[in-house]
Motif scaffolding. Structure first.
Motif, PDB file in Angstrom:
ATOM      1  N   ASP A 148       0.817  -1.210   0.000  1.00 54.41           N
ATOM      2  CA  ASP A 148       0.000   0.000   0.000  1.00 54.41           C
ATOM      3  C   ASP A 148       0.855   1.268   0.000  1.00 54.41           C
ATOM      4  OD1 ASP A 148      -1.784   2.271   1.174  1.00 54.41           O
ATOM      5  OD2 ASP A 148      -3.152   0.705   0.518  1.00 54.41           O
ATOM      6  N   SER A 155      -7.030   3.932   1.233  1.00 59.45           N
ATOM      7  CA  SER A 155      -6.414   4.434   0.006  1.00 59.45           C
ATOM      8  C   SER A 155      -7.444   4.599  -1.111  1.00 59.45           C
ATOM      9  CB  SER A 155      -5.293   3.494  -0.448  1.00 59.45           C
ATOM     10  OG  SER A 155      -4.176   3.627   0.409  1.00 59.45           O
ATOM     11  N   ASN A 177      -3.445   0.063  -6.405  1.00 59.39           N
ATOM     12  CA  ASN A 177      -2.514   0.224  -5.297  1.00 59.39           C
ATOM     13  C   ASN A 177      -1.342  -0.705  -5.525  1.00 59.39           C
ATOM     14  OD1 ASN A 177      -1.395   1.025  -2.753  1.00 59.39           O
ATOM     15  ND2 ASN A 177      -3.476   1.443  -2.056  1.00 59.39           N
ATOM     16  N   LEU A 200       0.439   7.896  -6.857  1.00 56.60           N
ATOM     17  CA  LEU A 200       0.108   7.173  -5.636  1.00 56.60           C
ATOM     18  C   LEU A 200       0.576   7.866  -4.360  1.00 56.60           C
ATOM     19  CD1 LEU A 200       0.474   3.414  -6.588  1.00 56.60           C
ATOM     20  CD2 LEU A 200      -1.467   4.962  -6.793  1.00 56.60           C
TER      21      LEU A 200
END
Length: 351
Positions: free
Chosen positions: A94, A179, A267, A331
């Protein structure tokens, strides 16, 4: 007077000599050669990883020493160890956790032409302090016997009344969900993200519990019709030695949301070089190896994850689900929005 000058000269000469020896000693310490090893702190616990570590050792002669624990435990361990930490590489899952490690000052910038070439910009830290190694898509799975693929469209559509009492998903404490919501905040804004979370809660089939595999099992058991899960869990179920898990995997189909818009949320698992890595050169070689075509093929086939190396084809199972459009959001934003996501979940009543 001459005697006094002579004494001062002797003292100065002795002090200078002592200082010079100290500087030479410090210089030698600074230039201390790296050992033929690399110390890896990793959250991942898959046989494929051990296979790759062994392959790296064989090819380079660099011994891989592994410390395995949960991500938060490893981050805390590195924090407590400080400058004395033996860690060379941190591997975790993650982007939110990778950003957390960076924010705590546990990683360092890496200058690697190979990694810059292989890893797309949105899948690595803006300062090259961490790099994605594998990708996971957070998708919607649905009961084959009760739902049609044309009934599904986007994450946003999960707020529709047609899904009342039909959605299964794990808790808000889970980093994957945090997330996902962080990406919705980035794409749609905080207000819309709050409304989304509230309406998904209203459509839940039950109070969140269990992991992603448990959500799939609950769909097949009829507790709900759809679930939000990471793709690689479906691969794990379908290839399990437990017949009930195989049955669960076969009872659902995979749907990639938001194909008409920004694309499906992605992710990663990733790695960074530790701030005080005693074997920095070996650490960079190690991460470059994990991003290589050879290693990426192992990740793709053995653990049902999508490769980050564009020269590697996904496994047969993942390929059978078809190509899909990915959300290309950087990200690092997921980590930056993590706190907002946690607060939003709390306000929405997502347990």
């Amino acid at each position: 007077m001459k005697k006094a000058y002579l004494i001062l000269a002797i003292i100065f000469s002795f002090t200078a000599c002592k200082s010079d020896k100290k500087n030479q000693s410090e210089s030698k310490e600074d230039n201390k050669p790296e050992t033929q090893e690399v110390n890896v702190y990793t959250h991942r616990h898959y046989p494929a990883d051990q296979e790759l570590f062994a392959s790296f050792e064989k090819q380079t002669g660099i011994k891989v020493n592994v410390v395995n624990a949960k991500a938060d435990e490893l981050i805390q361990k590195m924090t407590e160890e400080g400058e004395q930490s033996p860690a060379d590489v941190l591997i975790t899952v993650d982007a939110g956790r990778l950003v957390r490690a960076k924010d705590k000052g546990l990683l360092q910038t890496v200058d690697s032409e190979a990694l810059n070439k292989i890893i797309p910009a949105n899948l690595r830290d803006e300062n090259n302090q961490w790099f994605a190694l594998t990708k996971r898509a957070r998708v919607i799975v649905y009961a084959k016997d009760r739902v049609k693929s044309e009934d599904l469209s986007s994450y946003e559509d999960l707020t529709s009344d047609k899904w009342k009492g039909k959605i299964l998903v794990r808790s808000s404490n889970n980093i994957y969900n945090q997330s996902l919501l962080a990406s919705i905040i980035a794409n749609n804004g905080e207000d819309e993200a709050k409304v989304w979370a509230e309406k998904v809660v209203a459509n839940m089939a039950r109070t969140p519990k269990g992991n992603d595999r448990d959500q799939v099992k609950a769909v097949v058991a009829g507790e709900g019709d759809i679930a939000i899960v990471n793709t690689y869990y479906i691969g794990k179920l379908l290839n399990s030695k437990n017949p009930e898990e195989v049955k669960a995997g076969n009872g659902v189909s995979v749907f990639f949301p938001n194909q008409e818009g920004r694309g499906t949320h992605i992710n990663v698992s990733g790695a960074g070089v530790a701030k005080y890595a005693p074997n920095k050169t070996n650490a960079i070689k190690f991460i470059e190896f994990l991003a290589s075509k050879e290693a990426q093929e192992v990740f793709a086939k053995a653990n049902y994850e999508y490769p980050v190396n564009k020269d590697v084809t996904p496994s047969e199972l993942l390929s059978s689900w078809g190509e899909f459009k990915e959300d290309l959001l950087a990200l690092s934003v997921l980590g930056k929005n993590n706190k907002k996501a946690v607060i939003t979940f709390d306000v929405a009543g997502w347990k």
